[in-house]
Scaffold this active site. Structure first.
Site, PDB file in Angstrom:
ATOM      1  N   ASP A 222      39.529   7.484   7.112  1.00  0.00           N
ATOM      2  CA  ASP A 222      38.757   6.491   6.460  1.00  0.00           C
ATOM      3  C   ASP A 222      37.209   6.725   6.389  1.00  0.00           C
ATOM      4  O   ASP A 222      36.673   6.975   7.295  1.00  0.00           O
ATOM      5  CB  ASP A 222      39.012   5.236   6.726  1.00  0.00           C
ATOM      6  CG  ASP A 222      38.290   4.152   6.116  1.00  0.00           C
ATOM      7  OD1 ASP A 222      38.822   3.901   5.032  1.00  0.00           O
ATOM      8  OD2 ASP A 222      37.456   3.546   6.682  1.00  0.00           O
ATOM      9  N   GLU A 286      39.156  10.596   3.169  1.00  0.00           N
ATOM     10  CA  GLU A 286      38.696  10.039   2.154  1.00  0.00           C
ATOM     11  C   GLU A 286      37.104  10.176   2.070  1.00  0.00           C
ATOM     12  O   GLU A 286      36.506   9.994   2.875  1.00  0.00           O
ATOM     13  CB  GLU A 286      38.847   8.414   2.525  1.00  0.00           C
ATOM     14  CG  GLU A 286      38.308   7.611   1.182  1.00  0.00           C
ATOM     15  CD  GLU A 286      38.100   6.166   1.694  1.00  0.00           C
ATOM     16  OE1 GLU A 286      38.406   5.241   0.707  1.00  0.00           O
ATOM     17  OE2 GLU A 286      37.487   5.945   2.814  1.00  0.00           O
TER      18      GLU A 286
END
Length: 548
Positions: A222, A286
């Site tokens: 993330d 990401e």
């Protein structure tokens, strides 16, 4: 219709990379990955919130789609200020989602169904309730004093630099215990880890090892390019106006110093070394920001870094046009070799509005959902399906009094709520959708209930059945799964490209408008015809895959 060849040097390097590869292709290369947002997938205990046991109960639906893996959004111990992305224990299961035994059962069942399991890792920040932060903030001399990003104020008491948080306001909050500011790129309840500290790197890698030893098959990382900052705390420069409406102070800066620090590369290599010890573990980052391609390439170049990366190219795009798709693909294909990385693509996820609502008018949604799915499944790279995308779910309108998303609440009404894409998955067309037996944490809309899994299962012409068909075709074709993308062209609303692996070549044509397009007669075996497409014409939102 014409096809314009890409640069010959580009094509040669791409084809050479593909044809020169030896040995079996790793399972993840070209994989289709299904994202599960656990709060909204299936509630098994009647509290209105989805959980791990609920995922296990419904995994047969995912396996029947024909995907290769599931990605489960955070289920770790958390106060849920940002719904799991504020982690209070990297190695714990939050009670709202169940127990560690529930997680182990989920992994075992997924593997029995032939599904790999990917989970999130959040290295940019923790919850302010994490014990690490509790110790770090207690004074300036404890063992974890520099595990987070702390700094004295300027002489006038203001924060040490001008960095802004994604969710609004300064990226610094004053803490009276240490009489210093701490950094937070997101919520103030998400203090920034100091990833420059080797001890912090060791600690998060220990957490990764914990889950690898429990049998996970990969990690989605993330906000990875937010995880390391400029130690000199230099001010970010102002961002030039680009015509977009700025709803947050964050939008007024170029993030020159607050993200994308080159020191992340050695850490990424450490993570890859750990994952390689467990064989065929998939890592996908990401990557957000104004210029994500630089980081995506840096994080995935060579054989000692991450396997893949994705950004928000499609996730926040206001329209899906042929030229936009071609431009986006070329940004990867200009260096489409092993040193350039392997892309991942998503049209929807838990942070972005539902694509059918975003990209098509109501009267065209059924046709558009099919051409969108056919396009996604034809792309070179890994493809990520967000739960409900196989049903064509719409973006739900959430009234202010029902909002849960902290970003939407802070910036209401100018920031579109992420809650509208996080509403529970409808399994049946009944008031609670078969999701729960009590009030769900977010409401289900009548429109989405009408497209429930059970409804579409009984209709052989539904998007659900169509999704299974295109996934099956992709999996059966080496060219579509992991072959080169050798030509790409946009002419008005017509997007065309070819996928090639060895002697197999697939021509892919897409009409991304509601108006029909006439074609020169296209020869080849029809693998897929969408919305009445033929070799001589693409109706509105028509598509063709031709084996040539």
């Amino acid at each position: 219709m014409s096809l314009i060849e890409t640069d010959p040097a580009q094509r040669d390097s791409t084809t050479a990379q593909t044809s020169a590869s030896h040995g079996p292709v790793p399972w993840w290369k070209g994989a289709a990955i299904y994202q599960i947002y656990p709060r909204s997938f299936q509630d098994s205990n009647g509290d209105g919130v989805g959980d791990l046991a609920g995922i296990t109960r419904r995994l047969h639906h995912v396996a029947r789609l024909g995907v290769d893996a599931i990605w489960i959004s955070p289920f770790f111990t958390s106060p849920m200020r940002d719904f799991g992305y504020d982690v209070a224990d990297y190695c714990g299961v939050d009670p709202v989602f169940g127990t560690m035994a529930d997680f182990d059962a989920l992994v075992a069942h997924a593997h029995a169904l032939g599904l790999k399991v990917i989970i999130d890792q959040v290295y940019a920040h923790t919850s302010d309730l994490h014990p690490w932060f509790g110790e770090s903030r207690s004074d300036r001399g404890n063992r974890k004093a520099d595990w987070y990003v702390w700094h004295d104020p300027r002489e006038d008491g203001t924060p040490p630099c001008n960095w802004q948080s994604v969710f609004g306001g300064p990226a610094w909050t004053w803490d009276a215990r240490r009489r210093q500011y701490y950094m937070h790129t997101f919520l103030k309840e998400q203090p920034q880890l100091n990833m420059h500290n080797p001890a912090v790197q060791d600690a998060v890698l220990d957490a990764a090892r914990f889950w690898l030893e429990r049998g996970v098959d990969g990690f989605r990382l993330d906000a990875l390019n937010h995880a390391m900052h400029d130690p000199l705390l230099r001010d970010n420069p102002p961002a030039p106006a680009d015509g977009r409406i700025r709803t947050r102070p964050f939008d007024f800066q170029l993030k020159t110093y607050s993200q994308s620090h080159p020191g992340m590369i050695p850490f990424i290599e450490r993570l890859r070394t750990l994952c390689d010890q467990f064989d065929a573990i998939h890592t996908v980052a990401e990557i957000g920001g104004d210029h994500p391609q630089i980081d995506r390439r840096a994080y995935t170049s060579g054989n000692d870094r991450l396997n893949s990366a994705y950004g928000f190219d499609f996730l926040y795009a206001p329209a899906l046009t042929a030229q936009f798709v071609a431009d986006t693909l070329h940004r990867w294909e200009l260096a489409a070799d092993e040193t350039g990385g392997w892309p991942s693509w998503a049209f929807e996820n838990h942070d972005a509005p539902r694509a059918v609502s975003r990209w098509s008018a109501p009267e065209h949604r059924d046709a558009f959902a099919r051409v969108k799915m056919a396009l996604l499944m034809a792309l070179r790279g890994n493809v990520i399906l967000y739960q409900g995308e196989e049903l064509g779910l719409l973006q739900d309108e959430i009234a202010f009094e029902h909002l849960q998303d902290p970003e939407a609440i802070a910036n209401w009404p100018l920031t579109l709520s992420r809650d509208g894409a996080r509403t529970p998955l409808p399994w049946e067309n009944v008031p609670l959708g078969g999701f729960t037996t009590s009030e769900p944490w977010l409401p289900l809309s009548a429109e989405n209930l009408a497209g429930a899994v059970a409804v579409q299962e009984s209709d052989p012409t539904s998007l659900l059945h169509f999704t299974r068909e295109v996934l099956s075709l992709r999996k059966a074709s080496a060219a579509l799964r992991h072959g080169a993308l050798i030509r790409c062209n946009a002419e008005g609303s017509l997007l065309s490209f070819e996928r090639e692996e060895g002697s197999e070549r697939v021509l892919c044509l897409f009409n991304l408008s509601p108006e029909p397009i006439a074609l020169d007669r296209c020869e080849g075996e029809v693998l897929l015809a969408v919305n009445g497409a033929t070799g001589s014409a693409l109706p509105g939102y028509g598509a063709l895959w031709l084996s040539t």
